[in-house]
Design a protein around this motif. Sequence first.
Motif, PDB file in Angstrom:
ATOM      1  N   TRP A 169      26.820  76.556  15.971  1.00  0.00           N
ATOM      2  CA  TRP A 169      27.096  75.881  14.713  1.00  0.00           C
ATOM      3  C   TRP A 169      28.602  75.733  14.527  1.00  0.00           C
ATOM      4  CZ3 TRP A 169      22.450  75.341  11.756  1.00  0.00           C
ATOM      5  CH2 TRP A 169      21.389  76.131  12.187  1.00  0.00           C
ATOM      6  N   GLU A 170      28.990  74.631  13.960  1.00  0.00           N
ATOM      7  CA  GLU A 170      30.346  74.503  13.425  1.00  0.00           C
ATOM      8  C   GLU A 170      30.372  75.173  12.059  1.00  0.00           C
ATOM      9  OE1 GLU A 170      33.017  73.158  14.717  1.00  0.00           O
ATOM     10  OE2 GLU A 170      32.296  71.990  16.442  1.00  0.00           O
ATOM     11  N   TRP A 171      31.463  75.874  11.771  1.00  0.00           N
ATOM     12  CA  TRP A 171      31.531  76.582  10.489  1.00  0.00           C
ATOM     13  C   TRP A 171      31.435  75.593   9.326  1.00  0.00           C
ATOM     14  CZ3 TRP A 171      30.726  81.005   8.382  1.00  0.00           C
ATOM     15  CH2 TRP A 171      31.198  81.266   7.101  1.00  0.00           C
ATOM     16  N   ASP A 172      30.579  75.913   8.391  1.00  0.00           N
ATOM     17  CA  ASP A 172      30.391  75.160   7.150  1.00  0.00           C
ATOM     18  C   ASP A 172      29.673  73.820   7.364  1.00  0.00           C
ATOM     19  OD1 ASP A 172      30.551  75.647   4.511  1.00  0.00           O
ATOM     20  OD2 ASP A 172      32.456  74.644   4.189  1.00  0.00           O
ATOM     21  N   ILE A 173      29.079  73.599   8.553  1.00  0.00           N
ATOM     22  CA  ILE A 173      28.267  72.396   8.788  1.00  0.00           C
ATOM     23  C   ILE A 173      26.843  72.874   9.084  1.00  0.00           C
ATOM     24  CG2 ILE A 173      27.896  70.385  10.265  1.00  0.00           C
ATOM     25  CD1 ILE A 173      30.867  70.308  10.760  1.00  0.00           C
ATOM     26  N   PRO A 174      25.896  72.569   8.213  1.00  0.00           N
ATOM     27  CA  PRO A 174      24.562  73.179   8.336  1.00  0.00           C
ATOM     28  C   PRO A 174      23.658  72.518   9.366  1.00  0.00           C
ATOM     29  CG  PRO A 174      24.646  71.821   6.388  1.00  0.00           C
ATOM     30  CD  PRO A 174      26.029  71.781   6.979  1.00  0.00           C
ATOM     31  N   VAL A 175      24.213  71.804  10.329  1.00  0.00           N
ATOM     32  CA  VAL A 175      23.424  71.208  11.411  1.00  0.00           C
ATOM     33  C   VAL A 175      23.972  71.757  12.721  1.00  0.00           C
ATOM     34  CG1 VAL A 175      22.688  69.084  12.537  1.00  0.00           C
ATOM     35  CG2 VAL A 175      22.999  69.136  10.054  1.00  0.00           C
ATOM     36  N   ASP A 176      23.100  72.296  13.556  1.00  0.00           N
ATOM     37  CA  ASP A 176      23.558  72.888  14.812  1.00  0.00           C
ATOM     38  C   ASP A 176      24.112  71.814  15.738  1.00  0.00           C
ATOM     39  OD1 ASP A 176      20.994  71.923  14.785  1.00  0.00           O
ATOM     40  OD2 ASP A 176      20.310  73.148  16.446  1.00  0.00           O
TER      41      ASP A 176
END
Length: 572
Positions: free
Chosen positions: A438-445
């Motif tokens: 995951w990218e931090w603070d992005i809720p899509v893997d």
Amino acid sequence: MNMLGLQSYGSSSEGESDHEQGKDAAQELPAHLQPVDKTHSLSTALAVCAAPEVVPMGAAAVARTLDPTLKEVTYNPRYDEMYAPVQGPEHPDLTMQQRAPRNTLAGYVEKAHINAFEFENQRRTFHTYGYALDPTVDEAADGQSYVGDLQSAYDDNGKTVFEAPKPKKMRKQEKNDNPEDVEGFLGPWGKFENEVSVAKPNEQERAELDELLSKRHKRGRIPEDKPLEEKSTLHIKDAYDYQGRSYLHAPHDLGVNLRSNAPPPKCFLPKAHIHTWTGHNKGISSIRWFPKTAHLLLSGSMDCRVKLWEVYGDRRCVRTFSGHRQAIKDIAWNNKGSHFLSASYDRYIKLWDAETGDVVSRFTTRKMPFCVKFHPDNSKQHLFVAGTSDKKIICWDTRSGDIVQEYDRHLGSVSTITFVDDNRRFVTTSDDKSMRIWEWDIPVDMKYIADPTMHSMPAVTLAPNGKWMACQSLDNKIVIFSALNRFKMNRKKTFTGHMVSGYACQLDFSPDMSYLVSGDGDGKCYIWDWKTTKMYKKWQAHDGVCISALWHPHEASKLVTAGWDGQLKYWD
């Protein structure tokens, strides 16, 4: 005839000249064509019979055998031929039942013909009227043997559904098929006689119904218990030194620079057991070094308590934190070491002050948290993430106590959270046997890794250089993934030999990345060489499961292990 001619050769009384000529010519012939010398007595009776030898008719009976697997015989065999024993070798220890011929696993089944119409007729009759002809009775019987409801069979004379027995008495139904009567039209939905529209339970039935509903409501609802007393106990008297510094301050007079960022130049295998910390009543589930200095050790246990231990000096128990109703699952320090989180099976995550022992905040989503971790950046120490049993990774803000982000893509409960790539990304593993990045603070893997050969990985450790992740796989292996861009599995590095199936045994690297250490389900501790994946050492560390093994970040050969026997052991 040729032989007879040879036999009479030279027997005539012709002239001697012819005889001499014939004798000279015979001597020139090969041996097998020369005439037979009549001086021998056998030559007069020599004869050749070219006919084959044939058994005379009736002289002997030809034995015939029957193949037991034949379905059809083209001649009329005799009785003794049909019932003759099977020829050939036979197992001497077979029983009579095993010797018997069979065409199924259970025995020998003969084919039988069943009339499909008659079978369906009797089946429907039985399901409709409750009786049918007895199938065990021979056809020659009178056909008056039934099974099922015998009284109805005799009353109806055994009539089947195709013979239309007398119709059963049915309840009368109100009818109103007049479509002009809009309000009174009933159609096929008319009521029957004596039909009650509303069934009200009596007092006894109402009491039973209320009791059942209350049980169901109680089972589905999480009980709101009385607030538990959250307390901490200080076990040492000298909590502050002469300068007013607490036990959180790392000592200087140890001969080891605990504030150094450089690892030891070379690490060595531990050889001896030097200390045991005891105090937990049940098994230990998680241990963590104090950030950076590692002069203190934090342990969470299944006895619902968290304890803080000294690593140097007298190695005493400094403080005990009690505030959970159920076992501790995971613990995590912040960067300064002033606060730590404890996640428990009672569905609560609590933020503790490590110096005063007070609870600062409480967090819950009414789901079990399986792993917690502060964001490693110093500017984001007010944020922490937790993997829960409802397949989510939830980010809380400790200042407001609110949920600021949810990562909901996994298909099973989340087991681990690992920050990589300078804390810009984090990696999660789950019981769905997959890994997501995951990218931090992005809720899509941004990346999803799931191989058919992968198993669940309940423990993940980042290497000191930040390039590799060691994952404890439940197929009794430690697999290595790249922690950089591609997150690809390193097929050449697989560490085996231990038994961790079913246990989330925490593993660790040595500070110089020359060794990899892990516990296992049998209580042993294993050390492998990082470069060659060769197992260097194993020993019995605990009586139960060795759930965690951590290498000291500033010591060359010291590590601590924790087990389900409630003990922490220090090795050097």
